[in-house]
Design a protein around this motif. Structure first.
Motif, PDB file in Angstrom:
ATOM      1  N   GLY A 135       0.925  -1.334  -0.082  1.00 18.80           N
ATOM      2  CA  GLY A 135       0.014  -0.056  -0.103  1.00 18.80           C
ATOM      3  C   GLY A 135       1.060   1.308  -0.037  1.00 18.80           C
ATOM      4  N   SER A 136       2.129   1.219   0.332  1.00 14.56           N
ATOM      5  CA  SER A 136       2.952   2.415   0.503  1.00 14.56           C
ATOM      6  C   SER A 136       4.427   1.971   0.204  1.00 14.56           C
ATOM      7  CB  SER A 136       3.152   3.063   1.843  1.00 14.56           C
ATOM      8  OG  SER A 136       3.540   2.126   2.579  1.00 14.56           O
ATOM      9  N   ALA A 137       5.158   2.861  -0.247  1.00 15.45           N
ATOM     10  CA  ALA A 137       6.848   2.635  -0.499  1.00 15.45           C
ATOM     11  C   ALA A 137       7.237   1.850   0.577  1.00 15.45           C
ATOM     12  CB  ALA A 137       7.597   3.865  -0.996  1.00 15.45           C
ATOM     13  N   ASP A 138       6.882   2.357   1.893  1.00 12.50           N
ATOM     14  CA  ASP A 138       7.532   1.715   3.093  1.00 12.50           C
ATOM     15  C   ASP A 138       7.090   0.400   3.105  1.00 12.50           C
ATOM     16  OD1 ASP A 138       8.745   4.334   3.658  1.00 12.50           O
ATOM     17  OD2 ASP A 138       7.476   4.647   5.392  1.00 12.50           O
ATOM     18  N   GLU A 139       5.695   0.247   2.624  1.00 15.00           N
ATOM     19  CA  GLU A 139       5.441  -1.414   2.953  1.00 15.00           C
ATOM     20  C   GLU A 139       6.030  -2.169   1.825  1.00 15.00           C
ATOM     21  OE1 GLU A 139       1.344  -3.939   2.552  1.00 15.00           O
ATOM     22  OE2 GLU A 139       1.011  -1.739   2.977  1.00 15.00           O
ATOM     23  N   VAL A 140       6.078  -1.651   0.796  1.00 16.80           N
ATOM     24  CA  VAL A 140       6.987  -2.622  -0.230  1.00 16.80           C
ATOM     25  C   VAL A 140       8.384  -2.621  -0.022  1.00 16.80           C
ATOM     26  CG1 VAL A 140       7.838  -2.644  -2.695  1.00 16.80           C
ATOM     27  CG2 VAL A 140       5.368  -1.728  -1.975  1.00 16.80           C
ATOM     28  N   TRP A 141       9.049  -1.550   0.644  1.00 20.05           N
ATOM     29  CA  TRP A 141      10.351  -1.600   1.047  1.00 20.05           C
ATOM     30  C   TRP A 141      10.634  -2.837   2.179  1.00 20.05           C
ATOM     31  CZ3 TRP A 141      15.200  -1.691  -0.285  1.00 20.05           C
ATOM     32  CH2 TRP A 141      16.153  -2.008   0.494  1.00 20.05           C
ATOM     33  N   SER A 142       9.775  -2.698   3.117  1.00 17.48           N
ATOM     34  CA  SER A 142      10.034  -3.638   4.128  1.00 17.48           C
ATOM     35  C   SER A 142       9.777  -5.085   3.707  1.00 17.48           C
ATOM     36  CB  SER A 142       9.239  -3.311   5.561  1.00 17.48           C
ATOM     37  OG  SER A 142       7.995  -3.473   5.224  1.00 17.48           O
ATOM     38  N   LYS A 143       8.905  -5.438   2.692  1.00 12.93           N
ATOM     39  CA  LYS A 143       8.846  -6.680   2.363  1.00 12.93           C
ATOM     40  C   LYS A 143      10.117  -6.921   1.527  1.00 12.93           C
ATOM     41  CE  LYS A 143       5.157  -7.996   0.138  1.00 12.93           C
ATOM     42  NZ  LYS A 143       3.861  -7.736  -1.012  1.00 12.93           N
ATOM     43  N   ILE A 144      10.543  -6.110   0.545  1.00 15.33           N
ATOM     44  CA  ILE A 144      11.852  -6.650  -0.235  1.00 15.33           C
ATOM     45  C   ILE A 144      13.068  -6.845   0.781  1.00 15.33           C
ATOM     46  CG2 ILE A 144      13.567  -5.612  -1.848  1.00 15.33           C
ATOM     47  CD1 ILE A 144      11.272  -4.286  -3.228  1.00 15.33           C
ATOM     48  N   VAL A 145      13.225  -5.840   1.664  1.00 17.90           N
ATOM     49  CA  VAL A 145      14.328  -6.024   2.684  1.00 17.90           C
ATOM     50  C   VAL A 145      14.247  -7.293   3.650  1.00 17.90           C
ATOM     51  CG1 VAL A 145      14.074  -4.638   4.579  1.00 17.90           C
ATOM     52  CG2 VAL A 145      16.302  -4.888   3.798  1.00 17.90           C
ATOM     53  N   GLY A 146      12.888  -7.539   3.973  1.00 16.13           N
ATOM     54  CA  GLY A 146      12.683  -8.659   4.839  1.00 16.13           C
ATOM     55  C   GLY A 146      13.007 -10.066   4.142  1.00 16.13           C
ATOM     56  N   PHE A 147      12.460 -10.212   2.889  1.00 14.14           N
ATOM     57  CA  PHE A 147      12.545 -11.199   1.909  1.00 14.14           C
ATOM     58  C   PHE A 147      14.115 -11.473   1.782  1.00 14.14           C
ATOM     59  CE2 PHE A 147      12.552 -13.681  -1.927  1.00 14.14           C
ATOM     60  CZ  PHE A 147      11.349 -14.613  -1.742  1.00 14.14           C
ATOM     61  N   HIS A 148      14.865 -10.596   1.515  1.00 14.73           N
ATOM     62  CA  HIS A 148      16.581 -10.718   1.251  1.00 14.73           C
ATOM     63  C   HIS A 148      16.891 -10.905   2.756  1.00 14.73           C
ATOM     64  CE1 HIS A 148      16.065  -8.447  -2.212  1.00 14.73           C
ATOM     65  NE2 HIS A 148      17.222  -8.689  -2.666  1.00 14.73           N
ATOM     66  N   GLY A 149      16.745 -10.886   3.776  1.00 10.05           N
ATOM     67  CA  GLY A 149      17.120 -10.811   5.151  1.00 10.05           C
ATOM     68  C   GLY A 149      16.724 -12.475   5.685  1.00 10.05           C
ATOM     69  N   ALA A 150      15.601 -12.811   5.137  1.00 10.84           N
ATOM     70  CA  ALA A 150      15.215 -14.378   5.218  1.00 10.84           C
ATOM     71  C   ALA A 150      16.104 -15.261   4.500  1.00 10.84           C
ATOM     72  CB  ALA A 150      13.514 -14.500   5.061  1.00 10.84           C
ATOM     73  N   ALA A 151      16.435 -14.972   3.147  1.00  9.00           N
ATOM     74  CA  ALA A 151      17.123 -15.636   2.580  1.00  9.00           C
ATOM     75  C   ALA A 151      18.724 -15.820   3.142  1.00  9.00           C
ATOM     76  CB  ALA A 151      17.224 -15.333   1.239  1.00  9.00           C
ATOM     77  N   ALA A 152      19.033 -14.832   3.482  1.00  2.00           N
ATOM     78  CA  ALA A 152      20.478 -14.596   4.067  1.00  2.00           C
ATOM     79  C   ALA A 152      20.617 -15.065   5.698  1.00  2.00           C
ATOM     80  CB  ALA A 152      21.089 -13.014   4.280  1.00  2.00           C
ATOM     81  N   GLY A 153      19.417 -15.170   6.369  1.00  2.00           N
ATOM     82  CA  GLY A 153      19.364 -15.628   7.579  1.00  2.00           C
ATOM     83  C   GLY A 153      19.492 -14.427   8.827  1.00  2.00           C
ATOM     84  N   ARG A 154      19.884 -13.326   8.155  1.00  5.13           N
ATOM     85  CA  ARG A 154      19.804 -11.996   9.577  1.00  5.13           C
ATOM     86  C   ARG A 154      19.115 -11.046   8.786  1.00  5.13           C
ATOM     87  NH1 ARG A 154      24.281  -8.415   9.002  1.00  5.13           N
ATOM     88  NH2 ARG A 154      25.453  -8.670   6.921  1.00  5.13           N
ATOM     89  N   GLN A 155      19.189 -10.171   9.740  1.00  5.60           N
ATOM     90  CA  GLN A 155      18.478  -8.686   9.254  1.00  5.60           C
ATOM     91  C   GLN A 155      19.425  -7.874   8.255  1.00  5.60           C
ATOM     92  OE1 GLN A 155      17.012  -6.623  12.497  1.00  5.60           O
ATOM     93  NE2 GLN A 155      15.956  -5.041  11.017  1.00  5.60           N
ATOM     94  N   LEU A 156      18.988  -7.660   7.232  1.00  6.81           N
ATOM     95  CA  LEU A 156      20.032  -6.876   6.425  1.00  6.81           C
ATOM     96  C   LEU A 156      19.838  -5.234   6.377  1.00  6.81           C
ATOM     97  CD1 LEU A 156      20.291  -9.335   3.456  1.00  6.81           C
ATOM     98  CD2 LEU A 156      21.736  -9.110   5.243  1.00  6.81           C
ATOM     99  N   ARG A 157      20.680  -4.424   6.240  1.00  7.11           N
ATOM    100  CA  ARG A 157      20.594  -3.037   6.022  1.00  7.11           C
ATOM    101  C   ARG A 157      21.167  -2.489   4.765  1.00  7.11           C
ATOM    102  NH1 ARG A 157      19.680  -2.322  11.460  1.00  7.11           N
ATOM    103  NH2 ARG A 157      21.238  -4.014  12.119  1.00  7.11           N
ATOM    104  N   VAL A 158      20.752  -1.149   4.400  1.00 10.54           N
ATOM    105  CA  VAL A 158      20.972  -0.352   3.349  1.00 10.54           C
ATOM    106  C   VAL A 158      22.442   0.162   3.699  1.00 10.54           C
ATOM    107  CG1 VAL A 158      20.639   1.616   1.914  1.00 10.54           C
ATOM    108  CG2 VAL A 158      18.984  -0.138   2.081  1.00 10.54           C
TER     109      VAL A 158
END
Ligand code: DON
Length: 320
Positions: A135-158
């Motif tokens: 519904g918003s850029a923030d929501e899309v972003w948190s999905k994208i970064v969350g998905f990358h983090g789940a694949a890496a097994g830790r929380q990732l940051r820009v």
């Protein structure tokens, strides 16, 4: 393939290629030119979740184009494989990763079948990012970064410096985003798509993270370290197919010829490669060859995979 085999293959490749002095850091994103060209790390992740490493697997680089794989996987998972095939296409363009001619070429086939494009080159990747629902850029972003983090097994940051440097200079990607909108591949808000794409490319990862991300793809979407099912198993083969045909850009054919492995490079110097059911492997080394792929990472992954029987076209043969 046991742990000793992996250890030996890693040590041999690291020693052989650590002093290889070919290629240059990317500099069209200014801050990438300042990354230490001597940085070199390799990680192999096996089915039991063990992470075997050599060199520096802690220092973060920007993930760059490797992120395209995971955003594609997220859209395939959310909207099905046909969504990507119909809107973006699953064919190599035969052009450079940021080609505008490739955008013009697909225009001729709008509405007349799947476009000759894919999610792993910039125009297709920006359009793929635009497809992530939210519904918003923030929501899309948190999905994208969350998905990358789940694949890496830790929380990732820009990495803020990389994000700023690319945002200040990404006029070509803005032009590509505008064209993809003009031609109907991006349905709305192309500026947001380019902005989120630029952010996803600036996610910081080290060789260990990339190895785990590769392993998540190697084991049917299940991260073997955390045990989380990150990607539906049924969404993985299509993603690997596009990696095989387009993951190393103009050199994808050569790469496949020597390794048989679906893989993806980024201009930050990372490469991930996937031996389905056997291992995920990644290497980080910033200097790139003329096609935009890390020189040491290509050499190391090829040697290690071939020493471990990683080529899916020759599953029981060690190609040394
Ligand atoms: O859009 C760009 O140009 C970069 N953020 C990513 C390009 C890239 O990594 C191409 N890789 N080989």
């Amino acid at each position: 393939m046991n742990s000793d085999d992996v250890r030996q293959a890693l040590d041999t490749a690291f020693a052989r290629f650590k002093n290889l002095d070919e290629g240059q850091n990317a500099d069209y994103i200014p801050v990438l030119a300042q990354v230490d060209p001597g940085l070199f790390g390799i990680a192999v992740v096996t089915a039991d979740g063990r992470i075997h490493t050599s060199g520096d697997v802690e220092t973060e680089i920007s993930i760059q184009s490797i992120s395209k794989v995971f955003t594609m996987a997220q859209v395939v998972q959310e909207q099905g494989p046909e969504s990507i095939e119909r809107r973006i296409g699953v064919d190599a363009t035969g052009a450079r990763f940021n080609s505008i001619i490739a955008v013009e070429a697909i225009r001729t086939v709008v509405g007349a079948g799947a476009p000759e494009m894919n999610s792993l080159v910039n125009p297709g990747a920006i359009a793929t990012t635009s497809m992530v629902l939210g519904g918003s850029a923030d929501e899309v972003w948190s999905k994208i970064v969350g998905f990358h983090g789940a694949a890496a097994g830790r929380q990732l940051r820009v990495l803020a410096d990389v994000y700023k440097s690319e945002s200040d200079t990404n006029h070509r990607n803005q032009a590509i985003g505008a064209l993809m909108f003009a031609y109907g591949y991006i349905k709305s808000n192309w500026q947001q798509a380019v902005e989120l794409y630029t952010r996803q490319c600036a996610i910081g990862v080290n060789a260990r993270d990339l190895g785990v991300m590769a392993a998540t793809l190697a084991f049917g979407g299940r991260n073997p370290v955390t045990g989380a099912q990150v990607i539906d198993a049924s969404s993985v083969p299509g993603v690997l197919a596009v990696m095989a045909t387009a993951g190393l850009y103009d050199d994808s054919g050569k790469w496949l010829y020597h390794t048989g492995l679906p893989a993806k490079s980024g201009v930050g110097g990372g490469i991930i490669a996937v031996s389905p059911g056997k291992f995920g492997i990644a290497a980080v080394s910033p200097p790139l060859d003329g096609a935009g792929n890390s020189v040491r990472a290509q050499r190391a992954i090829t040697a290690i995979s071939n020493a471990l029987g990683g080529n899916p076209f020759a599953p029981n043969i060690l190609l040394v």
